[in-house]
Design an enzyme around this catalytic site. Structure first.
Site, PDB file in Angstrom:
ATOM      1  N   ASP A 278      -0.710  65.114   3.064  1.00  0.00           N
ATOM      2  CA  ASP A 278       0.080  63.880   3.183  1.00  0.00           C
ATOM      3  C   ASP A 278      -0.710  62.896   4.030  1.00  0.00           C
ATOM      4  OD1 ASP A 278       1.855  65.651   2.036  1.00  0.00           O
ATOM      5  OD2 ASP A 278       3.583  64.929   3.179  1.00  0.00           O
TER       6      ASP A 278
ATOM      7  N   LYS B 139       4.950  58.521  -0.873  1.00  0.00           N
ATOM      8  CA  LYS B 139       5.946  58.993   0.081  1.00  0.00           C
ATOM      9  C   LYS B 139       6.373  57.821   0.957  1.00  0.00           C
ATOM     10  CE  LYS B 139       6.006  62.213   4.043  1.00  0.00           C
ATOM     11  NZ  LYS B 139       5.285  63.298   4.695  1.00  0.00           N
TER      12      LYS B 139
ATOM     13  N   LYS C  82       8.329  61.019  -2.919  1.00  0.00           N
ATOM     14  CA  LYS C  82       8.819  61.817  -1.799  1.00  0.00           C
ATOM     15  C   LYS C  82       9.443  60.919  -0.739  1.00  0.00           C
ATOM     16  CE  LYS C  82       7.419  64.893   1.959  1.00  0.00           C
ATOM     17  NZ  LYS C  82       6.338  65.639   2.582  1.00  0.00           N
TER      18      LYS C  82
END
Lengths: 393, 745
Positions: free
Chosen positions: A230, A293, A329
């Site tokens: 991430d 995300k 996400k």
């Protein structure tokens, strides 16, 4: 400009190039153009900063976006390889905030599921959770506990009551800082389970570190065994409108990730406007993100529904343009089962039911799982659990 | 029932694989529970109690989605009407005598009842009977309905400004053609009751259930005294009994098929009752190249699924700029495909069945197909028995404005998509569409958006939104629609109104040739040309023209020639200066409303026809002045006496800068000139004297008709009575509201 926008990916010795050539979506022979001209085309600053890291740059050229699987063909898209930088896709982006907010409120208010459907939806949410601990005081012991909870997110007898005990219900991934990746990987390996470990990287959470350290951090995390990375983007590049540089930066991160899937954290609470969120989403997908995300969980404003709607609309547009499905996400501040259901509902509404799998949807959360387990306990037994009846994470 | 649903629920693993949503059981439907508590056999609600006349045949009330009979009501006949009118008439005096503040409190109490425990029952009954999805009837519709009840209640509490001395008209009959939304109903009932009238609502069985509940709620908690709100169920022909009834002073219409009902009432010359107009029409959405296409598509699809509560059943026309046409069409298809069609009682359903009595728009769609249009229809999910009442969300593109789907509004979840080259063309196309109720402009470019919104002819324009409505922001869109101020006036008698008298003979009694249709057509065409040029001038510019005319009259030395007493020019000058000042000061208001702000202004009607039949020439001048001052173009038909005075006014105004076509004076008889003017389709028609009955009958096609009460102009030599100027101002203009969403917490 033009050269910068060319579609190039650095290939490190770990080589994602070979891997991609194996993928059906990537025909043989379309890679490996002449390297020399390409290297000159990089902005000098980036090249200089990269020099120590790029041992043997092997550029590999990807297909133009238009040549991906067509959205209508229904072909399995595989990983998003990214496209050339198409600034045209973000030159005319308009987002009307009040309209998006109203849309979000409508869904939040009216779209619910009940009964068995609720139980099934909650279990789906469980499989999509990136069970996360990102604290300064993380140690091997609490990471270990988290990993066991990840493997057994819902009490076995509850799953049995729902006839779901043999469906391999685990969370989507375990998400930790790079320094804890080894702990998580070892624990999960010892427990004999295949849950991927995700690592935040690239100067998480602020992104205010030099590109070299970001890339090094990513490569180390991958080396430690993280299968998902991430990364955070440099908000300054968005706020100052340096889209080319943002594209290059994410491109390099993607290359550094190698086989690991890359989720790009936009930190939407710090991007200033919904239009910027849309543009940053587009750039991140063009640069080859597997997921986009919302937040790090450390910003003041985290995953909100309007922001999610805008990002999902960008994902849909990217899918229409290229045929590649990019995952989504939301993360940060998602604590209740009801919110989780609303997120699933929003995804179904904006992207379609095919996005409701752990491959394309994740929920970044730490305390959410407890509430979901509580709700499932209630669904099965008709009463809420005492604190000691559910295992802590 | 919930247990049954649980039994039928598929196992969790199966749902886990498909991620379907399943039903929302939510216990026992409160609407059904209410029906059950009445044994599924209801009566009329008259005089605060249930009226169940013995030995009457009963009519079936059906569920909209399945056709299942859920309750029965007695078939009302003329004796029931007589009983109900008597009850309403008996209650009228006490209700009117209660005073505004008391009435306001009672209405607020009714709103509170509706908002409280009965909320679910009302929402469920509306969804059950009308087929409108629960998420609307229980959500936005109910909120708007409450606002529509509270706003006039607040007005009554304070005493609405400009309505001093107004009295109730008495017994008002509300005739329903079919199921209507709660806001549409309360939009009539709120102002009606607030003004101190008593109501008699006539409803076909298909629409009766929510109304009967409303009647019962009115009696609960002593919100409304018995007899103030009476509900009668019966076949549509029942309204014939109203026509002849001497105690019914006003008739107003609601619900879908209004034309036949109006024909029943209007079929012969109307004997006295005042007639309220219908509402309805479709929504035009202009999507320009700087629009947020995703949000626009989502909002348009939601509007197609369930039209705004006050503009039901008209469909939706989307005008998309060429540059974004393809992108918008793709998004619209995706959104329409994702709409959930099904049981309106499921809170997740977005598209319910077609309303009872609404034919499927199959013919229109088929015709469009034959014309070569692309028709996209979302697949219908498996539906319960009686599923033929559902129609799939449909998008028609590639049609020309000549196509039937654009010429007439088609009910159902129907979208028509048209390309336009730019904002100017969008305005032109939107102006040419028949029967439009409201418009929306989607564009992020503020200059283009405001400019386009300003030039659209619809009275209600949303900026980057759809479906925002509020009584203080404006609920009026169509040419005939009214705002709250006018709605209150619709159900009140002004202090200057006098009972209609027999025609006063004109003095001197001369007979002139009636104007021929070509002559009138020419005058109206000239007025059409002049109206925008004159009406779009800022108030200050129009005031300058009026002042110029006043100065010219002061310089001249005309002496009064005809029968008017007092100094004619002095009165006229005073009036010119007064209206100049008024016009100069005229502006709008910015209303803070849920969802943002609304710019509320008034616009000129356009072309106004005046049929003059009174003997006082000065009065005609005083009547024409506000119409012209507020930006209308006027065509007057008057006998020579009045005509001369009007010509004199015209000369002075044109010399001061009024466009020539903005005032045409045609010589003609008073009798029948209104009908002849009505045939030219002006935007408004004022009838002064003359044979009012046949004028009313022929003026159905004109959106705003006013039988001018002689008292509004004041006595000879006097100025307008207090409050009359405001009345004239409202009569000369129509509401315009521009919604600017945003802001808020």
């Amino acid at each position: 400009m033009k050269a910068k926008a060319s579609m190039i990916l650095w290939c490190f010795p770990e080589g994602i190039c070979t891997q991609y050539r194996r993928a059906a979506a990537f025909p043989q022979g379309s890679s490996i153009p002449a390297a020399a001209g390409w290297a000159r085309s990089l902005p000098g600053s980036i090249l200089a900063r990269l020099a120590p890291h790029v041992a043997e740059p092997r550029p590999c050229r990807f297909l133009r976006g238009g040549a991906g699987p067509s959205p209508d063909s229904g072909a399995m898209a595989g990983r998003n390889p990214g496209t050339e930088l198409e600034l045209g896709w973000i030159s005319k982006v308009y987002v009307n905030r009040p309209a998006v907010v109203r849309h979000a409120e409508q869904i939040k208010k009216w779209k619910t599921v009940k009964g068995n459907w609720q139980a099934a939806w909650l279990l789906k949410a469980v499989t999509c959770i990136d069970l996360t601990t990102l604290s300064g005081d993380d140690t091997p012991s609490n990471v270990q506990r988290l990993c066991f909870k990840a493997k057994h997110p819902i009490r076995e007898d509850l799953l049995k009551a729902l006839d779901m005990h043999d469906k391999g219900i685990t969370v989507g991934a375990v998400c930790v800082y790079p320094a804890r990746v080894c702990d998580a990987v070892n624990t999960l390996k010892a427990a004999g389970c295949n849950i991927p470990v995700a690592s935040v990287a690239a100067g998480f959470p602020s992104g205010q570190t030099p590109l070299e350290t970001k890339l090094a951090e990513i490569r180390l995390a991958v080396e430690y065994g993280a299968r998902e990375i991430d990364i955070v983007i440099s908000r300054s590049l968005v706020l100052t409108g340096q889209w080319e540089d943002l594209y290059e930066e994410i491109r390099l991160c993607r290359a550094a990730c190698g086989e690991a899937h890359m989720k790009t954290i936009l930190a939407t609470g710090e991007l200033g406007s919904l239009a910027n969120v849309y543009k940053a989403s587009m750039i991140a997908m063009m640069a080859g993100s597997d997921f986009i995300k919302t937040s790090t969980g450390k910003e003041v404003e985290n995953a909100t529904f309007p922001v999610g709607i805008v990002m999902m609309r960008a994902i849909k547009e990217y899918y229409w343009q290229t045929g590649y499905k990019v995952g989504f996400k939301p993360a940060g501040g998602i604590r209740t089962a009801k919110e989780a259901i609303t997120w699933l509902m929003l995804v179904k509404e904006e992207l379609g039911v095919e996005w409701l799998t752990p491959e394309l949807f994740r929920l970044g959360a730490s305390s959410l799982l407890g509430d979901i387990e509580q709700q499932i306990f209630y669904h099965v037994t008709g009463t809420y659990a005492l604190q000691h009846e559910l295992a802590m994470a | 029932m919930a247990a049954l649903a649980a039994l039928r629920a598929p196992p969790v693993p199966k749902i886990f694989a498909t991620m379907e949503e399943g039903p929302v059981p939510g216990g026992i439907n409160p609407g059904e529970a209410w029906l059950e508590s009445h044994g599924r056999s209801l009566g009329h609600f008259v005089d605060g109690t249930w009226l169940k006349p013995p030995g009457r045949t009963s009519l079936e009330c059906q569920e909209a989605s399945t056709g299942r009979t859920v309750a029965v009501v007695p078939a009302g006949d003329s004796s029931d009407v007589a009983v109900a009118v008597a009850a309403a008439a008996a209650a009228a005096e006490a209700w009117a005598g209660l005073g505004g503040p008391q009435r306001g409190q009672r209405l607020t109490r009714l709103a509170a009842t509706l908002e409280g425990d009965s909320r679910g029952t009302m929402g469920a009954l509306l969804a059950l009977a009308g087929g409108r999805p629960l998420c609307r009837t229980l959500g936005a519709d109910l909120d708007l309905g409450l606002r529509l009840l509270q706003a006039p209640a607040g007005g009554a509490q304070l005493g609405p400004p400009g309505l001093e001395g107004w009295t109730p008209v008495g017994v008002v009959a509300v005739v329903l053609g079919g199921p209507c939304s709660l806001p549409a109903l309360l939009w009539k009932l709120g102002p009606l009751l607030a003004m101190g009238n008593t109501a008699l609502v006539l409803s076909p069985p298909a629409a009766a259930l929510p109304l009967l509940l409303l009647g019962e709620l009115g009696g609960e908690g002593a919100a409304l005294p018995p007899g103030v709100l009476n509900i009668l169920a019966g076949p549509p022909g029942l309204c014939q009994a109203l026509r002849a009834h001497p105690e019914v002073t006003s008739v107003t219409f609601l619900g879908a098929p209004q034309e036949e009902l109006q024909a029943v009432v209007w079929g012969s010359p109307c004997q006295g009752p005042r007639l309220g107009g219908p509402r309805g029409g479709r929504v035009v959405v202009v999507v320009l190249d700087s629009a947020d296409l995703d949000s626009a598509a989502a909002a348009i699809a939601a509007t197609a699924a369930a039209p705004p509560a006050l503009f039901p059943g008209g469909g939706c026309v989307v005008l998309a700029q060429d540059a974004v046409l393809a992108a918008l069409e793709r998004r619209l298809r995706a959104r329409l495909g994702g709409l959930r069609v099904g049981d309106p009682l499921d809170p997740r359903t977005e598209v319910g069945p077609l309303g009872p009595g609404t034919p499927p728009p199959e013919e229109v769609v088929q015709e469009a197909r034959e014309e070569g249009a692309q028709v996209f229809q979302a697949p219908l999910p498996p539906l319960p028995e009686g599923g033929h009442r559902f129609y799939p969300p449909t998008l028609i593109s590639g049609v020309a404005p000549t196509s039937r789907c654009l010429r007439e509004p088609a009910p159902g979840p129907l979208l028509v998509l048209l390309p336009v080259r730019g904002p100017t063309e969008a305005v032109a196309v939107a102006s040419a569409l028949p029967q439009t109720a409201a418009a929306a402009v989607w564009a992020q470019d503020i200059t283009v958006a405001l400019d386009t919104a300003d030039r659209l002819p619809q009275g209600l324009v949303w900026l980057n939104s759809l479906d925002l409505l509020d009584p203080s922001g404006g609920c009026a869109g169509g040419a005939a629609d009214t705002d709250l101020d006018e709605a209150l006036r619709e159900f009140g008698c002004p202090p200057w109104e006098q009972p209609p008298k027999a025609d006063e003979p004109l003095s001197p009694a001369v007979t002139v040739d009636d104007p021929g249709d070509p002559e009138l057509a020419q005058a109206v065409a000239a007025a059409r040309g002049a109206a925008p040029r004159w009406g779009r001038l800022p108030g200050a510019s129009r005031a300058r023209v009026l002042r110029g005319a006043a100065a010219a009259l002061a310089g001249g030395h005309g002496t009064p020639k005809d029968g008017d007493s007092g100094d004619t020019d002095g009165s006229l000058q005073r009036a010119l200066l007064r209206w100049a000042a008024r016009v100069e000061r005229a502006g709008g208001a910015v209303q803070e409303v849920p969802g943002g702000r609304a710019l509320v202004t008034r616009r000129p009607l356009g072309v106004l026809g005046v049929a003059w039949g009174w003997p006082r020439p000065l009065a005609l001048q005083l009547l024409l002045l506000p119409a012209l001052a507020l930006g209308n173009a006027v065509v007057v038909v008057a006998p020579p006496g009045g005509g001369g005075a009007a010509q004199r006014l015209r000369k002075a105004l044109v010399a001061a800068g009024l466009p020539g076509g903005a005032l045409t004076v045609i010589s003609g008889n008073s009798r029948g000139s209104g009908s002849r003017l009505a045939r030219q389709h002006p935007d408004g028609l004022w009838i002064c004297g003359g044979d009012a009955d046949c004028e009313w009958a022929s003026a159905v096609s004109v959106p705003r008709v006013w039988g001018v009460p002689v008292g509004v102009l004041g006595g000879p030599g006097q100025d307008h009575p207090p409050g009359a100027e405001q009345e004239l101002e409202l009569r000369c203009t129509r509401p315009h509201c521009l919604w600017l969403p945003g802001g808020g917490p």
